[in-house]
Design a protein around this motif. Sequence first.
Motif, short mmCIF file in Angstrom:
data_model
loop_
_atom_site.label_atom_id
_atom_site.label_comp_id
_atom_site.label_asym_id
_atom_site.label_seq_id
_atom_site.Cartn_x
_atom_site.Cartn_y
_atom_site.Cartn_z
N GLN A 151 -0.22 21.58 10.74
CA GLN A 151 1.04 20.84 10.66
C GLN A 151 1.63 20.97 9.26
O GLN A 151 0.99 21.49 8.36
CB GLN A 151 0.85 19.37 11.05
N ARG A 152 2.86 20.46 9.11
CA ARG A 152 3.58 20.70 7.85
C ARG A 152 4.21 19.41 7.34
O ARG A 152 4.30 18.42 8.06
CB ARG A 152 4.76 21.68 8.10
N ASN A 153 4.66 19.48 6.11
CA ASN A 153 5.68 18.55 5.64
C ASN A 153 6.92 19.39 5.43
O ASN A 153 6.98 20.19 4.49
CB ASN A 153 5.25 17.86 4.33
N ASP A 154 7.92 19.23 6.30
CA ASP A 154 9.12 20.07 6.20
C ASP A 154 9.93 19.79 4.93
O ASP A 154 10.82 20.57 4.58
CB ASP A 154 10.00 19.86 7.45
N LEU A 155 9.63 18.69 4.26
CA LEU A 155 10.35 18.39 3.00
C LEU A 155 9.69 19.07 1.80
O LEU A 155 10.23 19.04 0.69
CB LEU A 155 10.41 16.87 2.78
N GLU A 156 8.52 19.69 2.05
CA GLU A 156 7.79 20.30 0.92
C GLU A 156 8.54 21.51 0.32
O GLU A 156 8.69 21.56 -0.91
CB GLU A 156 6.38 20.69 1.37
N ARG B 33 0.81 -1.22 0.00
CA ARG B 33 0.00 0.00 0.00
C ARG B 33 0.85 1.27 0.00
O ARG B 33 1.90 1.31 0.65
CB ARG B 33 -0.92 0.01 1.23
N ALA B 34 0.34 2.30 -0.68
CA ALA B 34 1.02 3.59 -0.70
C ALA B 34 1.05 4.17 0.71
O ALA B 34 0.03 4.17 1.41
CB ALA B 34 0.31 4.55 -1.64
N LYS B 35 2.22 4.65 1.11
CA LYS B 35 2.40 5.29 2.42
C LYS B 35 2.18 6.79 2.26
O LYS B 35 2.74 7.41 1.36
CB LYS B 35 3.84 5.02 2.90
N ILE B 36 1.35 7.35 3.14
CA ILE B 36 1.05 8.78 3.04
C ILE B 36 1.50 9.47 4.33
O ILE B 36 1.01 9.14 5.41
CB ILE B 36 -0.47 9.03 2.87
N ASN B 37 2.43 10.43 4.19
CA ASN B 37 2.81 11.24 5.36
C ASN B 37 1.82 12.39 5.46
O ASN B 37 1.90 13.38 4.74
CB ASN B 37 4.22 11.81 5.19
N ALA C 229 -10.40 19.96 -1.89
CA ALA C 229 -9.73 19.20 -0.82
C ALA C 229 -9.79 19.98 0.48
O ALA C 229 -9.59 21.19 0.50
CB ALA C 229 -8.28 18.92 -1.21
N ARG C 230 -10.08 19.26 1.59
CA ARG C 230 -10.07 19.89 2.91
C ARG C 230 -8.63 20.12 3.37
O ARG C 230 -8.36 20.99 4.20
CB ARG C 230 -10.77 18.99 3.92
N LEU C 231 -7.73 19.29 2.85
CA LEU C 231 -6.30 19.42 3.18
C LEU C 231 -5.52 18.94 1.96
O LEU C 231 -5.86 17.90 1.39
CB LEU C 231 -5.95 18.53 4.39
N ALA C 232 -4.49 19.70 1.55
CA ALA C 232 -3.64 19.26 0.44
C ALA C 232 -2.19 19.43 0.86
O ALA C 232 -1.80 20.49 1.36
CB ALA C 232 -3.93 20.08 -0.81
N ARG C 233 -1.41 18.39 0.68
CA ARG C 233 -0.01 18.39 1.09
C ARG C 233 0.78 17.50 0.14
O ARG C 233 0.21 16.74 -0.64
CB ARG C 233 0.14 17.79 2.50
N HIS D 281 18.05 11.67 9.22
CA HIS D 281 17.27 12.71 9.89
C HIS D 281 16.28 12.12 10.88
O HIS D 281 15.73 11.05 10.64
CB HIS D 281 16.54 13.56 8.85
N LEU D 282 16.07 12.87 11.96
CA LEU D 282 15.06 12.48 12.96
C LEU D 282 13.74 13.09 12.54
O LEU D 282 13.68 14.27 12.16
CB LEU D 282 15.47 12.98 14.34
N LEU D 283 12.70 12.28 12.60
CA LEU D 283 11.39 12.71 12.10
C LEU D 283 10.33 12.56 13.17
O LEU D 283 10.50 11.80 14.12
CB LEU D 283 10.97 11.82 10.91
N ASP D 284 9.23 13.28 12.97
CA ASP D 284 8.03 13.09 13.76
C ASP D 284 6.92 13.17 12.71
O ASP D 284 6.61 14.24 12.20
CB ASP D 284 7.92 14.22 14.79
#
Length: 292
Positions: A217-222, A10-14, A244-248, A28-31
């Motif tokens: 919240q964010r995706n810091d890699l964006e 399955r596709a993994k979605i952060n 979309a209610r949220l797009a990332r 890198h350390l992630l959360d």
Amino acid sequence: MDPSIHETARAKINLALHVTGRRADGYHLLDSLVTFAEAGDGLRFASSAADRLTLGGRFGALLDAEGDNLVVKARDLLRLALQELGHAAPPVHIHLDKDLPIAAGIGGGSADAAATLRGLQRFWNATLPDEALAVLALKLGADVPMCLSSRPLIARGIGEALTPVALPAFSMVLVNPLIGVSTPEIFRRLERRDNAPLPPLPPSGDASVWLDYLKDQRNDLEPPARSLVSVIGQLITALEESGARLARMSGSGATCFGLYAAERDAIAASEQLAARFPEAYIKATRTLPGDA
Ligand code: C5P
């Protein structure tokens, strides 16, 4: 081939990905709040006189069955570990239907490796102790342990410290411009590596509460991915305009996702986006729910 053993990678979605530090070895350390889509690659396992990997699916022709495919690495590492425990691990024909885009930030290769570990344990009728399996998965890649579980979770450390999360299912659209992105390159381009971790998770399982939480919240890699592949910004704007209610962006990109109130909204958005971005990979799907 014998279709009885089948696994979905399955596709993994952060849903959110905060980069909070860096280890001495450069990782890198992630959360990260992670969920998984119903959409994925398909793997089948069958008896064979010699080991074989065959490829199909929309993107199968882009992969090399002979080279350093993570499926082959996973097979070889698992076989060695099981043989050391006295189990037989005879030759196997693995067929991979590669339907997820490659180098796309949705863990495709990692999910394939994880599905290989799950499928071959069934095929060989042998299980590795949980701890040994976790070590082996991490050896294959930082995202492989989370893909092994394929359920909503928080990933910390470099991605291997996993905590299950009670998360509702979301209707979702995935969009990828079919421009491969190198994960190390995106991490290298980060301006800051000491960002704030995720705030405490909402206690409720209600989708709207989670969407409100995720908006902050964010995706810091964006930002580094947008600077490398400018169409990412356009895709996120297009997802927002489609309702979309949220797009990332997910992972190191370039796949972007939108979360929608209802499945029909996601399907309508995917049709609208396909007309606007005819070259892109676009998929309406759902994420899997989880209980903690
Ligand atoms: O572990 P994996 O091979 O999937 O990681 C690919 C690359 O992404 C690593 O070589 C590293 O450069 C980067 N990475 C990182 N920190 C992580 C995960 C990956 O820097 N937590």
